[in-house]
Motif scaffolding. Structure first.
Motif, PDB file in Angstrom:
ATOM      1  N   GLN A 123       0.838  -1.197   0.000  1.00 47.85           N
ATOM      2  CA  GLN A 123       0.000   0.000   0.000  1.00 47.85           C
ATOM      3  C   GLN A 123       0.875   1.250   0.000  1.00 47.85           C
ATOM      4  O   GLN A 123       2.063   1.195   0.318  1.00 47.85           O
ATOM      5  CB  GLN A 123      -0.919  -0.023   1.220  1.00 47.85           C
ATOM      6  CG  GLN A 123      -1.925  -1.168   1.225  1.00 47.85           C
ATOM      7  CD  GLN A 123      -2.707  -1.257   2.520  1.00 47.85           C
ATOM      8  OE1 GLN A 123      -2.958  -0.249   3.181  1.00 47.85           O
ATOM      9  NE2 GLN A 123      -3.089  -2.473   2.907  1.00 47.85           N
ATOM     10  N   CYS A 157      -5.231  -1.060  -9.092  1.00 45.42           N
ATOM     11  CA  CYS A 157      -3.974  -1.612  -8.576  1.00 45.42           C
ATOM     12  C   CYS A 157      -3.240  -2.355  -9.681  1.00 45.42           C
ATOM     13  O   CYS A 157      -3.822  -2.718 -10.710  1.00 45.42           O
ATOM     14  CB  CYS A 157      -4.224  -2.595  -7.419  1.00 45.42           C
ATOM     15  SG  CYS A 157      -5.115  -1.917  -6.023  1.00 45.42           S
ATOM     16  N   ARG A 214      -0.061  -1.064  -5.036  1.00 48.92           N
ATOM     17  CA  ARG A 214      -0.084   0.336  -5.462  1.00 48.92           C
ATOM     18  C   ARG A 214       1.248   1.013  -5.130  1.00 48.92           C
ATOM     19  O   ARG A 214       1.511   2.121  -5.574  1.00 48.92           O
ATOM     20  CB  ARG A 214      -1.229   1.088  -4.763  1.00 48.92           C
ATOM     21  CG  ARG A 214      -2.587   0.835  -5.391  1.00 48.92           C
ATOM     22  CD  ARG A 214      -3.688   1.626  -4.728  1.00 48.92           C
ATOM     23  NE  ARG A 214      -3.484   3.069  -4.836  1.00 48.92           N
ATOM     24  CZ  ARG A 214      -3.869   3.814  -5.873  1.00 48.92           C
ATOM     25  NH1 ARG A 214      -4.478   3.244  -6.901  1.00 48.92           N
ATOM     26  NH2 ARG A 214      -3.654   5.118  -5.873  1.00 48.92           N
ATOM     27  N   PHE A 236       3.770  -0.077 -10.856  1.00 46.50           N
ATOM     28  CA  PHE A 236       2.424   0.487 -10.962  1.00 46.50           C
ATOM     29  C   PHE A 236       2.463   1.818 -11.708  1.00 46.50           C
ATOM     30  O   PHE A 236       1.676   2.055 -12.629  1.00 46.50           O
ATOM     31  CB  PHE A 236       1.826   0.663  -9.565  1.00 46.50           C
ATOM     32  CG  PHE A 236       0.443   1.270  -9.550  1.00 46.50           C
ATOM     33  CD1 PHE A 236      -0.579   0.728 -10.300  1.00 46.50           C
ATOM     34  CD2 PHE A 236       0.174   2.391  -8.767  1.00 46.50           C
ATOM     35  CE1 PHE A 236      -1.861   1.275 -10.290  1.00 46.50           C
ATOM     36  CE2 PHE A 236      -1.094   2.948  -8.741  1.00 46.50           C
ATOM     37  CZ  PHE A 236      -2.111   2.390  -9.504  1.00 46.50           C
ATOM     38  N   GLU A 287      -4.282   9.921  -9.971  1.00 45.71           N
ATOM     39  CA  GLU A 287      -4.419   8.504  -9.607  1.00 45.71           C
ATOM     40  C   GLU A 287      -3.537   8.159  -8.416  1.00 45.71           C
ATOM     41  O   GLU A 287      -3.878   7.311  -7.590  1.00 45.71           O
ATOM     42  CB  GLU A 287      -4.050   7.625 -10.812  1.00 45.71           C
ATOM     43  CG  GLU A 287      -4.049   6.129 -10.533  1.00 45.71           C
ATOM     44  CD  GLU A 287      -5.414   5.608 -10.094  1.00 45.71           C
ATOM     45  OE1 GLU A 287      -5.451   4.815  -9.140  1.00 45.71           O
ATOM     46  OE2 GLU A 287      -6.432   6.018 -10.686  1.00 45.71           O
TER      47      GLU A 287
END
Length: 407
Positions: A166, A180, A198, A203, A264
Motif C-alpha cells: 500500500q 492496482c 499500489r 504500478f 491517480e
C-alpha cells in the motif's frame, strides 16, 4: 435427483464459469468412487449423466463366464444371453441398475467429493483467468480490511492488497473503487492468491504506458525509474524519433497526461527528465533546479561526489534525503552531496607572494619578514639595518633585504 444435478450444472456454468462437460466428469467420477466403497463394493460400474436434462443412468459391468466365482464382477453365460441374446464368453456385459441402489452413503460421499472438485475447478479457473494479467492494472471494489491488508473484489475472484504494497497515507473504505497493479499470483494451501500493489514502481510505469501512447508504441522509452511511494517518482526517458520530445510526450499538452497520473497517485510528485548514458550529464539533469558546482566520479566504486551552493543544498538533498536517494537509484551510482565553499584569500600568502615577486626575495626570507609584520615593500622602506638584525636576521641577510628595497 436429475433436477438437482441439472440445477448444479446450470449454476456452475452460469455463475462460476465451469464447463458442463467438466462438471459431469467430476460428478460421475465422484459417484462411481463413492459407490464402489459402499454397498456396491467390488463392482465395476459405468455411470452416465445426460448434459441436457441431468438424468443419471448406471450400469454394472459384468464379465460373461461359464462358471461364476464372483457374482459382483461376473455373470453366467445363460443369464447374460437372457439379457443380451448375442452375449459371448469373455465379453463385458453392461447390466443397467437403479441409481438408487448406489446407496445413501454413496450419495453423501459423492456430494462431498463433488464439492471438493468444484473448489479445485474454481482454483484452477482463477489461476487461468488471471495468470496472463500479471503486470497489468486491474480495477476492483474494496470489500474489507483485516490486520492492515485490504481485500478487493475483482468480480471473478478476491485479491489482497497487503500492507507493504500500500501507499503510505492512502485510506480506503468498503465499497470504494480502486486501481492496482496485479503483482503476482501465489500458490497457497487454500488455492491461488492474487497479490495486488499500489506501492510498486511497476504500478507507475504501467500508468505511463497506458496514458502515454508514445510509450505504448515504443517511440518513447523509459530508461530509468525510481520511486518512493506516496512522495516522489523520478523517471528518465529517451525518444527513438528525433522529432518527438520524450519529456513533452510524457507531460502532455498543458500537463494533461502527467496530471492524470498524479491524480491517480493522490498527489505524488513526478519528475520527468531526459536520459543520458553519461552519469555526469545525468546527475546534472536529475538534480535540477539545483546546480552542482563540482562533480567527482569514482568509476571503480560507482560513486559520485558533488558539491552544491549553500542555497541549493536543501533542494539537492530533499526532505529526509529523499531527492538524493531517488537520484542515486535513478542513476545507479552512490551519491555524496556536500556544501560548496568558496576558497577565501589568505592575506599572509598574498603578502609573501608580493615580497618574493616585487623584491625577488627567497620565499623563506619573505615568510620571516611577514611573520614580524613587515608584509610589504612600503613597510620595509622605513626599516634600518639594526631593526632587521634585532628581528633575528643576520647582517648579510639584512643588507640584502635593504639593498633590494632601495633598488
Amino acid at each position: 435427483m436429475s433436477s438437482e444435478i441439472l440445477a448444479v450444472l446450470e449454476y456452475m456454468e452460469k455463475e462460476k464459469g465451469i464447463g458442463r462437460a467438466d462438471m459431469i466428469a467430476a460428478i460421475v467420477n465422484a459417484i462411481k468412487t463413492a459407490a464402489q466403497k459402499g454397498v456396491n463394493s467390488g463392482q465395476e460400474l459405468k455411470i452416465e449423466i445426460n448434459p441436457k436434462n441431468g438424468h443419471l443412468k448406471a450400469w454394472s459391468l459384468l464379465k460373461v463366464v461359464d462358471s461364476v466365482s464372483n457374482p459382483k464382477t461376473e455373470i453366467h453365460i445363460e443369464k447374460a444371453q437372457a439379457l443380451a441374446p448375442n452375449a459371448q464368453l469373455g465379453e463385458i456385459l453392461e447390466k443397467e441398475i437403479d441409481p438408487s441402489m448406489l446407496g445413501r452413503i454413496a450419495a453423501q460421499t459423492a456430494r462431498q467429493a463433488v464439492m471438493q472438485k468444484l473448489r479445485q475447478f474454481e482454483k484452477d479457473r482463477i489461476y487461468d483467468d488471471f495468470k496472463d494479467m500479471v503486470g497489468n492494472i486491474v480495477t476492483g471494489t474494496v470489500r474489507r480490511k483485516e490486520r492492515g491488508d485490504i481485500y478487493i473484489d475483482l468480480g471473478k475472484a478476491e485479491a489482497v492488497l497487503s500492507n507493504k504494497e500500500q501507499v503510505p497515507g492512502e485510506e480506503y473504505q468498503a465499497g470504494d473503487r480502486i486501481r492496482c497493479l496485479l503483482l503476482a499470483i501465489e500458490a497457497t494451501p487454500r488455492g491461488p492468491e492474487i497479490i495486488l500493489s499500489r506501492g510498486s514502481p511497476k504500478f507507475v510505469r504501467r500508468l505511463f504506458e497506458l496514458e502515454v501512447t508514445e510509450i505504448a508504441d515504443g517511440t518513447v522509452k523509459i530508461e530509468a525509474f525510481a520511486r518512493e511511494a506516496g512522495y516522489r517518482t523520478k523517471i528518465a526517458v529517451t525518444s527513438t524519433d528525433p522529432k518527438v520530445d520524450p519529456v513533452g510526450a510524457c507531460v502532455g499538452a498543458r500537463g494533461a497526461r502527467v496530471k492524470t497520473i498524479v491524480r491517480e497517485l493522490n498527489g505524488e510528485k513526478i519528475d520527468i527528465i531526459n536520459y543520458f548514458p553519461n552519469p555526469q550529464q545525468m546527475i546534472i539533469e536529475a538534480l535540477k533546479p539545483a546546480i552542482p558546482r563540482d562533480i567527482q566520479l569514482d568509476e571503480k566504486n560507482h560513486r559520485i561526489a558533488l558539491k552544491v551552493d549553500p542555497e541549493n543544498l536543501a533542494i539537492a538533498i530533499g526532505r529526509k534525503g529523499q531527492n538524493a536517494r531517488l537520484t542515486s537509484r535513478l542513476i545507479g551510482w552512490r551519491l555524496d552531496i556536500e556544501e560548496y565553499k568558496v576558497a577565501t584569500a589568505d592575506p599572509r600568502a598574498i603578502a609573501i607572494d608580493s615580497l618574493t615577486k616585487n623584491l625577488g626575495l627567497a620565499r623563506e626570507i619573505a615568510e620571516r619578514l611577514v611573520n614580524i609584520g613587515m608584509n610589504s615593500p612600503a613597510v620595509l622602506e622605513s626599516v634600518d639595518l639594526e631593526d632587521l638584525i634585532e628581528a633575528g636576521f643576520s647582517e648579510q641577510e639584512a643588507q640584502d633585504v635593504l639593498s633590494r628595497v632601495n633598488k
